[in-house]
Design a protein around this motif. Structure first.
Motif, PDB file in Angstrom:
ATOM      1  N   LYS A  29      -0.379  -1.244   8.365  1.00 49.62           N
ATOM      2  CA  LYS A  29      -1.350  -1.167   7.267  1.00 49.62           C
ATOM      3  C   LYS A  29      -0.687  -0.678   5.985  1.00 49.62           C
ATOM      4  CE  LYS A  29      -5.629  -0.206   9.744  1.00 49.62           C
ATOM      5  NZ  LYS A  29      -6.628   0.847  10.004  1.00 49.62           N
ATOM      6  N   ALA A  30       0.179   0.322   6.112  1.00 47.44           N
ATOM      7  CA  ALA A  30       0.886   0.856   4.943  1.00 47.44           C
ATOM      8  C   ALA A  30       1.790  -0.213   4.332  1.00 47.44           C
ATOM      9  CB  ALA A  30       1.698   2.082   5.340  1.00 47.44           C
ATOM     10  N   LEU A  31       2.460  -0.984   5.195  1.00 50.72           N
ATOM     11  CA  LEU A  31       3.336  -2.046   4.704  1.00 50.72           C
ATOM     12  C   LEU A  31       2.528  -3.139   4.004  1.00 50.72           C
ATOM     13  CD1 LEU A  31       6.122  -3.278   4.466  1.00 50.72           C
ATOM     14  CD2 LEU A  31       5.855  -4.201   6.773  1.00 50.72           C
ATOM     15  N   GLN A  32       1.373  -3.488   4.567  1.00 50.75           N
ATOM     16  CA  GLN A  32       0.489  -4.474   3.921  1.00 50.75           C
ATOM     17  C   GLN A  32       0.055  -3.979   2.547  1.00 50.75           C
ATOM     18  OE1 GLN A  32      -0.040  -7.438   4.916  1.00 50.75           O
ATOM     19  NE2 GLN A  32      -0.283  -7.578   7.135  1.00 50.75           N
ATOM     20  N   SER A  33      -0.218  -2.677   2.456  1.00 49.80           N
ATOM     21  CA  SER A  33      -0.621  -2.089   1.183  1.00 49.80           C
ATOM     22  C   SER A  33       0.513  -2.152   0.165  1.00 49.80           C
ATOM     23  CB  SER A  33      -1.048  -0.637   1.404  1.00 49.80           C
ATOM     24  OG  SER A  33      -1.322  -0.015   0.186  1.00 49.80           O
TER      25      SER A  33
ATOM     26  N   ILE B 118       2.889  -4.361   0.098  1.00 50.17           N
ATOM     27  CA  ILE B 118       3.019  -5.774  -0.289  1.00 50.17           C
ATOM     28  C   ILE B 118       1.948  -6.137  -1.319  1.00 50.17           C
ATOM     29  CG2 ILE B 118       2.854  -8.148   0.553  1.00 50.17           C
ATOM     30  CD1 ILE B 118       3.961  -7.047   3.244  1.00 50.17           C
ATOM     31  N   ALA B 119       0.716  -5.669  -1.081  1.00 49.72           N
ATOM     32  CA  ALA B 119      -0.377  -5.938  -2.023  1.00 49.72           C
ATOM     33  C   ALA B 119      -0.097  -5.281  -3.371  1.00 49.72           C
ATOM     34  CB  ALA B 119      -1.697  -5.438  -1.458  1.00 49.72           C
ATOM     35  N   ASN B 120       0.458  -4.059  -3.362  1.00 50.14           N
ATOM     36  CA  ASN B 120       0.817  -3.391  -4.618  1.00 50.14           C
ATOM     37  C   ASN B 120       1.882  -4.191  -5.364  1.00 50.14           C
ATOM     38  OD1 ASN B 120      -0.922  -1.304  -4.083  1.00 50.14           O
ATOM     39  ND2 ASN B 120       0.644   0.065  -3.300  1.00 50.14           N
ATOM     40  N   ALA B 121       2.854  -4.703  -4.625  1.00 50.96           N
ATOM     41  CA  ALA B 121       3.930  -5.473  -5.249  1.00 50.96           C
ATOM     42  C   ALA B 121       3.391  -6.736  -5.896  1.00 50.96           C
ATOM     43  CB  ALA B 121       4.987  -5.824  -4.197  1.00 50.96           C
ATOM     44  N   GLU B 122       2.462  -7.386  -5.190  1.00 52.15           N
ATOM     45  CA  GLU B 122       1.923  -8.651  -5.692  1.00 52.15           C
ATOM     46  C   GLU B 122       0.989  -8.431  -6.876  1.00 52.15           C
ATOM     47  OE1 GLU B 122      -0.198 -12.640  -3.829  1.00 52.15           O
ATOM     48  OE2 GLU B 122      -0.287 -10.759  -2.722  1.00 52.15           O
ATOM     49  N   ASN B 123       0.065  -7.482  -6.750  1.00 47.92           N
ATOM     50  CA  ASN B 123      -0.991  -7.318  -7.752  1.00 47.92           C
ATOM     51  C   ASN B 123      -0.586  -6.439  -8.932  1.00 47.92           C
ATOM     52  OD1 ASN B 123      -2.877  -8.901  -6.305  1.00 47.92           O
ATOM     53  ND2 ASN B 123      -3.225  -7.168  -4.946  1.00 47.92           N
ATOM     54  N   ASN B 124       0.144  -5.342  -8.657  1.00 42.27           N
ATOM     55  CA  ASN B 124       0.447  -4.393  -9.733  1.00 42.27           C
ATOM     56  C   ASN B 124       1.781  -4.671 -10.416  1.00 42.27           C
ATOM     57  OD1 ASN B 124      -1.849  -3.249  -8.757  1.00 42.27           O
ATOM     58  ND2 ASN B 124      -0.859  -1.515  -7.787  1.00 42.27           N
TER      59      ASN B 124
ATOM     60  N   GLU C 161      10.354  -3.181  -7.643  1.00 46.29           N
ATOM     61  CA  GLU C 161       9.947  -2.378  -6.480  1.00 46.29           C
ATOM     62  C   GLU C 161       8.473  -2.006  -6.563  1.00 46.29           C
ATOM     63  OE1 GLU C 161      14.134   0.045  -5.754  1.00 46.29           O
ATOM     64  OE2 GLU C 161      12.454   1.060  -6.708  1.00 46.29           O
ATOM     65  N   ALA C 162       7.905  -1.776  -5.390  1.00 47.77           N
ATOM     66  CA  ALA C 162       6.537  -1.259  -5.304  1.00 47.77           C
ATOM     67  C   ALA C 162       6.488  -0.322  -4.112  1.00 47.77           C
ATOM     68  CB  ALA C 162       5.538  -2.400  -5.124  1.00 47.77           C
TER      69      ALA C 162
ATOM     70  N   LEU D 229      10.280 -10.366  -0.750  1.00 49.50           N
ATOM     71  CA  LEU D 229      10.216  -8.916  -0.558  1.00 49.50           C
ATOM     72  C   LEU D 229      10.891  -8.489   0.742  1.00 49.50           C
ATOM     73  CD1 LEU D 229       6.552  -8.033  -1.599  1.00 49.50           C
ATOM     74  CD2 LEU D 229       8.634  -7.666  -2.903  1.00 49.50           C
ATOM     75  N   TYR D 230      11.450  -7.288   0.709  1.00 49.77           N
ATOM     76  CA  TYR D 230      11.988  -6.660   1.917  1.00 49.77           C
ATOM     77  C   TYR D 230      11.706  -5.163   1.866  1.00 49.77           C
ATOM     78  CZ  TYR D 230      15.982  -4.725  -0.672  1.00 49.77           C
ATOM     79  OH  TYR D 230      16.768  -4.009  -1.541  1.00 49.77           O
ATOM     80  N   VAL D 231      11.801  -4.507   3.009  1.00 53.05           N
ATOM     81  CA  VAL D 231      11.542  -3.073   3.085  1.00 53.05           C
ATOM     82  C   VAL D 231      12.801  -2.358   2.605  1.00 53.05           C
ATOM     83  CG1 VAL D 231      10.897  -1.150   4.561  1.00 53.05           C
ATOM     84  CG2 VAL D 231       9.999  -3.421   5.032  1.00 53.05           C
ATOM     85  N   LYS D 232      12.744  -1.852   1.391  1.00 49.92           N
ATOM     86  CA  LYS D 232      13.919  -1.205   0.801  1.00 49.92           C
ATOM     87  C   LYS D 232      14.085   0.201   1.356  1.00 49.92           C
ATOM     88  CE  LYS D 232      16.168  -1.005  -3.644  1.00 49.92           C
ATOM     89  NZ  LYS D 232      16.056  -1.386  -5.043  1.00 49.92           N
ATOM     90  N   GLU D 233      12.987   0.941   1.420  1.00 50.10           N
ATOM     91  CA  GLU D 233      13.022   2.304   1.969  1.00 50.10           C
ATOM     92  C   GLU D 233      11.778   2.525   2.808  1.00 50.10           C
ATOM     93  OE1 GLU D 233      13.464   5.531  -0.793  1.00 50.10           O
ATOM     94  OE2 GLU D 233      14.824   4.363  -2.057  1.00 50.10           O
TER      95      GLU D 233
END
Length: 125
Positions: free
Chosen positions: A61-65, A67-73, A14-15, A81-85
């Motif tokens: 924008k928040a969703l893009q962020s 996704i970027a957190n999930a990929e990079n961090n 999760e991210a 990926l899917y929107v869990k919450e």
């Protein structure tokens, strides 16, 4: 004294991203958050892009962020990926005054909201 909630511990798959003080009422923001809950991220982005609601740009924008957190961090696979919450919290409320007829005044409330989006990686299907 207000009760402090414990922060949710994220799993390895999760991210999350948190956007604070968005200038929209929590009720209106929750309508947009409800639209994307449980969707795959690509489908959610498409839904937000073509949504006519003003706040959907900020949610995108928040969703893009997230996704970027999930990929990079967290080194997660973006295609799974899917929107869990997606949940909305109440922020501060600015109170304003507007002059009305016959010497009266009317209160104008300008609410703010907080948005938290957690994306997760789907298991093998």
């Amino acid at each position: 004294m207000g009760k402090q909630a414990k922060p949710r511990v994220l799993a390895d798959s999760e991210a999350k991203t948190i956007v604070r003080n968005i200038r929209v009422s929590p009720q209106k923001l929750n309508l947009v958050a409800t639209m994307i809950r449980g969707m795959d991220v690509n489908k959610a982005i498409a839904t937000l892009t073509f949504s006519r609601r003003r706040i959907s740009n900020d949610v995108e924008k928040a969703l893009q962020s997230a996704i970027a957190n999930a990929e990079n961090n967290h080194s997660l696979d973006v295609d799974r990926l899917y929107v869990k919450e997606a949940h909305v919290g109440k922020g501060l409320v600015m109170k304003r005054f507007k002059a009305r007829a016959r010497g009266r005044g009317a209160r104008i409330l300008k609410p703010y909201s907080h948005l938290t989006i957690i994306v997760g990686e789907r298991g093998d299907q």
